[in-house]
Design a protein around this motif. Structure first.
Motif, mmCIF file in Angstrom:
data_model
loop_
_atom_site.group_PDB
_atom_site.id
_atom_site.type_symbol
_atom_site.label_atom_id
_atom_site.label_comp_id
_atom_site.label_asym_id
_atom_site.label_seq_id
_atom_site.Cartn_x
_atom_site.Cartn_y
_atom_site.Cartn_z
ATOM 1 N N TYR A 1 0.628 1.081 -15.841
ATOM 2 C CA TYR A 1 -0.389 1.258 -14.796
ATOM 3 C C TYR A 1 -0.955 2.645 -15.033
ATOM 4 O O TYR A 1 -0.266 3.654 -14.869
ATOM 5 C CB TYR A 1 0.178 1.120 -13.381
ATOM 6 C CG TYR A 1 -0.918 1.313 -12.360
ATOM 7 C CD1 TYR A 1 -1.962 0.390 -12.281
ATOM 8 C CD2 TYR A 1 -0.969 2.433 -11.543
ATOM 9 C CE1 TYR A 1 -3.012 0.578 -11.397
ATOM 10 C CE2 TYR A 1 -2.017 2.616 -10.648
ATOM 11 C CZ TYR A 1 -3.034 1.681 -10.586
ATOM 12 O OH TYR A 1 -4.085 1.866 -9.718
ATOM 13 N N PRO A 2 -2.220 2.725 -15.460
ATOM 14 C CA PRO A 2 -2.685 3.958 -16.104
ATOM 15 C C PRO A 2 -3.060 5.102 -15.179
ATOM 16 O O PRO A 2 -3.125 6.238 -15.639
ATOM 17 C CB PRO A 2 -3.913 3.480 -16.888
ATOM 18 C CG PRO A 2 -4.435 2.327 -16.117
ATOM 19 C CD PRO A 2 -3.231 1.659 -15.501
ATOM 20 N N VAL A 3 -3.329 4.823 -13.895
ATOM 21 C CA VAL A 3 -3.797 5.915 -13.038
ATOM 22 C C VAL A 3 -2.703 6.977 -12.949
ATOM 23 O O VAL A 3 -1.549 6.669 -12.659
ATOM 24 C CB VAL A 3 -4.180 5.402 -11.639
ATOM 25 C CG1 VAL A 3 -4.589 6.562 -10.733
ATOM 26 C CG2 VAL A 3 -5.305 4.378 -11.746
ATOM 27 N N VAL B 1 5.143 2.844 -8.897
ATOM 28 C CA VAL B 1 4.363 1.761 -9.491
ATOM 29 C C VAL B 1 4.305 1.905 -11.007
ATOM 30 O O VAL B 1 4.521 0.942 -11.754
ATOM 31 C CB VAL B 1 2.936 1.732 -8.886
ATOM 32 C CG1 VAL B 1 2.031 0.791 -9.652
ATOM 33 C CG2 VAL B 1 3.009 1.344 -7.407
ATOM 34 N N GLN B 2 4.046 3.127 -11.462
ATOM 35 C CA GLN B 2 4.028 3.381 -12.916
ATOM 36 C C GLN B 2 5.375 2.996 -13.525
ATOM 37 O O GLN B 2 5.433 2.349 -14.581
ATOM 38 C CB GLN B 2 3.771 4.869 -13.195
ATOM 39 C CG GLN B 2 2.414 5.389 -12.753
ATOM 40 C CD GLN B 2 2.365 6.920 -12.745
ATOM 41 O OE1 GLN B 2 3.406 7.576 -12.808
ATOM 42 N NE2 GLN B 2 1.161 7.465 -12.653
ATOM 43 N N ASP B 3 6.454 3.385 -12.847
ATOM 44 C CA ASP B 3 7.799 3.122 -13.379
ATOM 45 C C ASP B 3 8.104 1.623 -13.413
ATOM 46 O O ASP B 3 8.678 1.121 -14.390
ATOM 47 C CB ASP B 3 8.854 3.849 -12.532
ATOM 48 C CG ASP B 3 8.797 5.362 -12.729
ATOM 49 O OD1 ASP B 3 8.108 5.805 -13.669
ATOM 50 O OD2 ASP B 3 9.424 6.086 -11.939
ATOM 51 N N ALA B 4 7.735 0.926 -12.337
ATOM 52 C CA ALA B 4 7.999 -0.519 -12.293
ATOM 53 C C ALA B 4 7.237 -1.234 -13.406
ATOM 54 O O ALA B 4 7.752 -2.172 -14.030
ATOM 55 C CB ALA B 4 7.608 -1.082 -10.928
ATOM 56 N N GLU C 1 1.158 12.329 -8.201
ATOM 57 C CA GLU C 1 1.673 10.965 -8.355
ATOM 58 C C GLU C 1 3.083 10.757 -7.814
ATOM 59 O O GLU C 1 3.463 9.636 -7.502
ATOM 60 C CB GLU C 1 1.567 10.492 -9.799
ATOM 61 C CG GLU C 1 2.401 11.276 -10.797
ATOM 62 C CD GLU C 1 1.963 10.999 -12.248
ATOM 63 O OE1 GLU C 1 0.793 10.654 -12.482
ATOM 64 O OE2 GLU C 1 2.796 11.161 -13.141
ATOM 65 N N GLY C 2 3.827 11.833 -7.658
ATOM 66 C CA GLY C 2 5.172 11.707 -7.104
ATOM 67 C C GLY C 2 5.196 11.512 -5.595
ATOM 68 O O GLY C 2 6.236 11.177 -5.029
ATOM 69 N N SER C 3 4.076 11.718 -4.925
ATOM 70 C CA SER C 3 4.074 11.543 -3.474
ATOM 71 C C SER C 3 2.885 10.743 -2.941
ATOM 72 O O SER C 3 2.975 10.144 -1.869
ATOM 73 C CB SER C 3 4.137 12.906 -2.771
ATOM 74 O OG SER C 3 3.166 13.784 -3.297
ATOM 75 N N ALA D 1 0.809 -1.228 0.000
ATOM 76 C CA ALA D 1 0.000 0.000 0.000
ATOM 77 C C ALA D 1 0.835 1.267 0.000
ATOM 78 O O ALA D 1 0.416 2.291 -0.534
ATOM 79 C CB ALA D 1 -0.946 -0.007 1.193
ATOM 80 N N GLY D 2 2.034 1.206 0.592
ATOM 81 C CA GLY D 2 2.831 2.412 0.712
ATOM 82 C C GLY D 2 3.630 2.779 -0.521
ATOM 83 O O GLY D 2 4.310 3.811 -0.545
ATOM 84 N N CYS D 3 3.571 1.977 -1.566
ATOM 85 C CA CYS D 3 4.272 2.315 -2.807
ATOM 86 C C CYS D 3 3.766 3.650 -3.341
ATOM 87 O O CYS D 3 2.558 3.863 -3.445
ATOM 88 C CB CYS D 3 4.024 1.252 -3.879
ATOM 89 S SG CYS D 3 4.933 -0.266 -3.637
ATOM 90 N N VAL D 4 4.691 4.513 -3.697
ATOM 91 C CA VAL D 4 4.301 5.786 -4.317
ATOM 92 C C VAL D 4 3.788 5.494 -5.740
ATOM 93 O O VAL D 4 4.332 4.632 -6.437
ATOM 94 C CB VAL D 4 5.496 6.758 -4.322
ATOM 95 C CG1 VAL D 4 5.233 7.968 -5.207
ATOM 96 C CG2 VAL D 4 5.797 7.195 -2.883
ATOM 97 N N LEU D 5 2.731 6.182 -6.125
ATOM 98 C CA LEU D 5 2.107 5.919 -7.434
ATOM 99 C C LEU D 5 3.132 5.952 -8.571
ATOM 100 O O LEU D 5 3.146 5.070 -9.440
ATOM 101 C CB LEU D 5 0.980 6.934 -7.673
ATOM 102 C CG LEU D 5 0.297 6.934 -9.035
ATOM 103 C CD1 LEU D 5 -0.212 5.554 -9.426
ATOM 104 C CD2 LEU D 5 -0.858 7.945 -9.062
#
Lengths: 475, 475
Positions: free
Chosen positions: A133-135, A122-125, A140-142, A115-119
């Motif tokens: 990951y489209p959201v 996640v997009q980068d991974a 999104e950086g924090s 849950a604590g992954c920064v958005l």
């Protein structure tokens, strides 16, 4: 030793001293929002590093009758991540230490993250394995995945990919009694009973704490075509949206509207932002096409559609981005609005959605309704037009706001007027920001008795002691 | 006069004599499924024509303590629309008379329809205004929207557009006490509390009766490109799927797998169905691209991708459809499998989904597991490979089935073996058909205690008297 002290000691014994914050200097960043509008005390801030530790914290709180407030990146625009000033002080459970990407299955289009992954992480991974990951949204950086799930975050790609809800395959949740529900499935289809994950998505932590999720990934588009244009008015913007939908189908991935005042604020308050067009225009749209084929064909489609719109007299001016740098700088304008508005003054952010077809009427009627009360008020308008979601923001300078005798009440009145207009058009007062603290009165005002009763029944069924973020979501 | 008779009289007084069926000859079509596998008595069949009449029926049933079983087109493949042989006889509430398209808003991409609308009629009404309602499945000519909502129907377009759940914006539901929840909103975004509609979607009528819905419409693709090809094996089919996803992005709208035996049954049992390829191949895939641009470019993309796959040695043969007629005839093969299998014998239909990446392993392991018990059993395999959803069907001739000493038990054992394989791969025993009667034991067997407890808590909260389709969904 009172209950609170005993609980803190118990948490320290299990999580370690550095994972339980109590000093005012340590908890400050957790008990006030980034715009400085909400502030209230917590008993402490717990920073569990594993699902088992979250489970321990929730169980300990349940046993001592202490409320629990989960917190992600603390980027809420409606006070959702900050304690209330009334009621017992909660334990804030920060998920920031749970930030592992547990697993990616590119062939299945799924990834399991904590849950604590920064958005952005996640997009980068996902991008690293050729997936999307489209959201996507300004924070999104924090902001953290857990927060985006608990608020069903929207953003700029809903038009093509849906809200956060549509991009989740499974969840892991610590329930109100501390037990752990493992619903981490990577399935596109699963019709085995009530879809429990739906309850926790958008529940703002009132039914349990989301500790991990299996997210849905999409093929990574390899080409984006982007244009910025000035429609004659919102009605023209709506007609052009229809032209793009008919001609481009699922390649249409964003259609963002802003008024002249919003663009001015971005240019005036954020470094290196410039007007993409020559001269002044009342309305602006950022439109994006994306897919996995040739960039040339897509640029051509974009240009052709804009030419059609121009021939129909719907457009004053337009440019098509010709490089990745130019594309990035156009998106930066859009993603800078929160920063700009925060610096510009006190914006009464609203978050209405109406049927897409009603957006022009909403803007016209809301403007009229607000100016009935404050005749010359500054109106900042920015929104995800393709989703019918308009942030209609009456804006005061800091001086004006301080000088107003009853600023808070005026603010509430203006927001209510805007929300009334949306409601009359079949719309909602919270499209994507959630209820938080700002929206609680609106929930009581706009929701039917039947709906509130159903929600209370679900809350009672899943959190009978009313300790999971009590007082929130359902008034 | 007993309770049942009194209730029937009360229903007749309100709905009229022709809307309450009691004669055996009238109720037969409602108390047995189309494959003749489930049959049980009902107290009567009520055919309300309006939401108010549904509300009346449910309230009357609640007052007399009579169970309620809502029914759509009676096309369930797992006995979901037929009463149980145990327990009190229910009132079957047929929604067939509620079939109005109430409203279409093309600019908003939404339409409001009553639950009894046949799926095909909804697709057609959307197409008339240039929009797509994407849910598509074999039974679309007779299944009703209410049934597709209550079972969260899947079908052949999930890959591109998601399940029924992802294509619903709002619902109208008659609750267990007969009150009506009006949640008919045409909004793409609405974050105001618990998303109540999610509870009723896929609940198989156990929490209330869906009487109407606001559906999400999409731009109508103007071009389809379709190919039929023979992959070397399921692993090759998986690799080719990846190639299509990477090259075609969101234009990939279907990717359907079947084995040679399934194709043979369609050709042998349904008129005018032919093998699209020359010669015999072990595996077949139907792949569709669709969008709103030139057909030529899409055909080219399809051909190029198939050529790449052929160069990699993954394909034995392929054809690309060259006309609308040919496209229709390829789809007819796919949509004829239920009819063919029904005529061919007793197919033990299963409905597993696994992560897409695990489909080849699922097929291999399930084949092995089943042939451990019945060595030379006929295996019919057809599925939505792009969603990880495989209908793995051990098939008996009618004679074989009749000759088996304990056919029902053998059937249950074989199904369990198949479901076990899916479960071990992180999969589910019901991807799209729902639980119905076939899946109840599987729910008890595979679901965790926590999950069943959560579901029971929700059921208790919304239907405290346990009269809405009791005994179903959650064992």
């Amino acid at each position: 030793m009172n209950t609170g002290t005993a609980l803190i000691r118990r948490l320290i014994a299990e999580l370690g001293e550095d994972a339980v914050l109590t000093a005012a200097s340590d908890v400050g960043g957790f008990t006030e929002d980034f715009r400085g509008r909400y502030k209230a005390d917590a008993l402490c801030v717990a920073q569990p590093a594993t699902t088992e530790q979250v489970s321990f914290v929730v169980r300990a709180c349940a046993e001592s009758g202490t409320p629990v407030l989960p917190q992600g990146g603390n980027t809420s625009l409606c006070g959702g991540s900050i304690p209330s000033t009334e009621g017992a002080r909660p334990v804030i459970v920060s998920l920031a230490r749970m930030r592992r990407v547990r697993h990616i299955d590119a062939a299945n289009g799924s990834m399991e993250v904590e849950a604590g992954c920064v958005l952005k992480a996640v997009q980068d991974a996902a991008a690293e394995v050729g997936r999307l990951y489209p959201v996507s949204l300004g924070a999104e950086g924090s902001c953290q995945i857990g927060g985006t799930l608990s608020t069903n975050a929207g953003g700029t790609s809903v038009l093509r990919y849906g809200n956060t809800r549509e991009n989740v395959l499974g969840l892991e949740v610590v329930l109100a009694d501390g037990s752990v529900w493992n619903g981490l499935r990577g399935l596109r289809k699963d019709n085995t009973g009530i879809d429990l994950k739906q309850l926790f998505i958008g529940a703002e932590g009132t039914l349990g704490i989301i500790t991990a999720a299996t997210l849905k990934l999409h093929p990574l588009p390899t080409h984006q075509s982007l244009a910025w244009f000035a429609p004659v008015d919102p009605e023209a913007a709506l007609r052009i949206l229809g032209m793009f939908q008919e001609r481009c189908g699922s390649s249409l991935s964003a259609y963002e509207l802003m008024n002249a005042r919003q663009l001015e604020l971005v240019i005036g308050h954020v470094q290196n932002r410039r007007n993409p067009l020559d001269g002044k225009h009342a309305w602006h749209v950022l439109v994006e096409l994306s897919n996995s084929r040739g960039a040339d064909a897509m640029d051509e489609l974009l240009v052709q559609t804009l030419e059609l719109a121009a021939e129909a007299g719907l457009i004053e001016d337009a440019i098509v981005a010709s490089s990745d740098t130019q594309r990035a700088s156009l998106w930066e304008i859009r993603h800078s609005v929160t920063e700009a508005n925060k610096k510009a003054g006190v914006g009464l952010t609203t978050d209405c959605a109406v049927p897409v077809s009603a957006v022009p009427r909403f803007i016209a009627s809301a403007s009229e309704a607000v100016r009935d009360i404050v005749p010359n008020i500054d109106l900042v308008i920015v929104g995800h037009m393709g989703d019918g979601n308009v942030h209609f923001i009456p804006m005061f300078s800091f001086d004006e706001w301080r000088a107003m005798p009853d600023a808070a009440a005026t603010g509430a009145t203006l927001r209510r007027r805007v929300n009334d207009v949306a409601h009359q058009l079949g719309g909602t007062f919270s499209a994507e920001h959630g209820v938080g603290q700002t929206g609680l009165q609106e929930m009581a005002h706009y929701k039917s008795d039947i709906e509130l009763t159903l929600m209370r029944a679900v809350k009672q069924a899943l959190d009978p002691k009313n300790l999971m973020n009590p007082g929130r979501l359902v008034p």
